[in-house]
Motif scaffolding. Sequence first.
Motif, short mmCIF file in Angstrom:
data_model
loop_
_atom_site.label_atom_id
_atom_site.label_comp_id
_atom_site.label_asym_id
_atom_site.label_seq_id
_atom_site.Cartn_x
_atom_site.Cartn_y
_atom_site.Cartn_z
N ASN A 1 -26.99 -34.18 36.98
CA ASN A 1 -28.15 -34.18 38.61
C ASN A 1 -28.99 -34.33 37.14
N HIS A 2 -28.64 -34.35 35.33
CA HIS A 2 -29.87 -34.69 33.94
C HIS A 2 -30.26 -35.78 34.32
N LEU A 3 -31.89 -35.96 34.46
CA LEU A 3 -32.50 -36.67 34.33
C LEU A 3 -32.78 -38.01 32.84
N ILE A 4 -31.03 -38.40 32.69
CA ILE A 4 -31.11 -39.41 31.62
C ILE A 4 -30.61 -40.72 31.72
N ASN A 5 -30.77 -41.30 30.76
CA ASN A 5 -30.60 -42.96 31.65
C ASN A 5 -28.80 -43.29 31.58
N ASP A 6 -27.51 -42.29 31.46
CA ASP A 6 -26.48 -42.04 31.32
C ASP A 6 -26.49 -41.83 32.67
N GLU A 7 -26.66 -41.29 33.41
CA GLU A 7 -26.64 -41.37 34.28
C GLU A 7 -27.69 -42.29 35.77
N VAL A 8 -28.17 -42.81 35.15
CA VAL A 8 -29.33 -43.91 35.82
C VAL A 8 -28.37 -45.35 35.91
N GLU A 9 -27.62 -45.58 34.59
CA GLU A 9 -26.51 -46.48 34.05
C GLU A 9 -25.50 -46.69 34.79
#
Length: 333
Positions: free
Chosen positions: A184-192
């Motif tokens: 749930n952290h708003l970082i690129n790792d999660e998006v990717e």
Amino acid sequence: MITIRDVAKQAGVSVATVSRVLNNASSSEKARLAVQSAVKKLGYSPNANAQALASQNTDTIGVVVTDVTDSFFAILVKAVDQVAAEYGKNILIGIGYHHIEKERNAIETLLRKRCSCLVVHSKALSDEELKNYLDQVPGMVIINRSIAGYEHRCVSLDNQRGTFLATETLIKLGHKKIGYIGSNHLINDEVERKQGYLTALSQYGLPIIDDASIQNSPDFEGGEAAMVDLLSYHSDLTAVVAYNDNMAAGALSVLHENNINVPRQFSVIGFDDMPIARHIVPKLTTIRYPIDLMANYAAKLALSLVNENVDTPIHTQFNPTVVRRFSTDICIK
């Protein structure tokens, strides 16, 4: 915020020329006057800490990480420390906690300590702010992130490729109903990583199931909570891809508590290949994130940028790979 790049554009010179002028290094009279005029017109105020570091080399490497209690970052720090010891240097650590002000303060503090170079893991600061630091701090290297125009000073892994491989592994075992547990952290790792999961489903013609993707804190407890939610929404899932190994371990705990056998009835695959993956039961199939190799490379690269006696390491393409253990099996449903 006015940056060194803005000054270079206004003066019609390169960023390197601006840096030389600001640090009183050799430069042409024409360039010096142009830079001084641009600085005055734009009201640019160079970062005093970075400016001092640019002209002073010390025996300390600064390392900025998110959380030293996380085994991922502990491995990163250890790898940098091993390189530092090899070259007779020490390390200082700053902690960012995925927070803009904390990341900025960590970098600034290390600069005030006159670290000769920095290995920075930053997810909260903008590309523009990091570019400004990179322009002013010759020995700064970014890890686990790629910034356009500075790729030669960034060390990163293809997160999307990693979760694509994880999902593909499950699909090839016959799984058709696969969930995703994300951060749930708003970082690129999660998006990717989520995109890699979705891309694999799409490429293999599998449907994207409503409420089969759940985000929570990227730790054991978050994995437990996310797995509970997935089971509440769906009784027919047969596998799950987790954002990291800690979340995967939490998911395994919930499955065990609900008498769901892994891997006979349900398969779980993690990401990172941290030590926990080899010690939980069953041992976790996961995606290897070679952070030890990447941090070793980043530290040597940072040293080579400020010390001509340190050879620039040969660039290596770091790739995610599948590590097969015992938490995945052929789908029997």
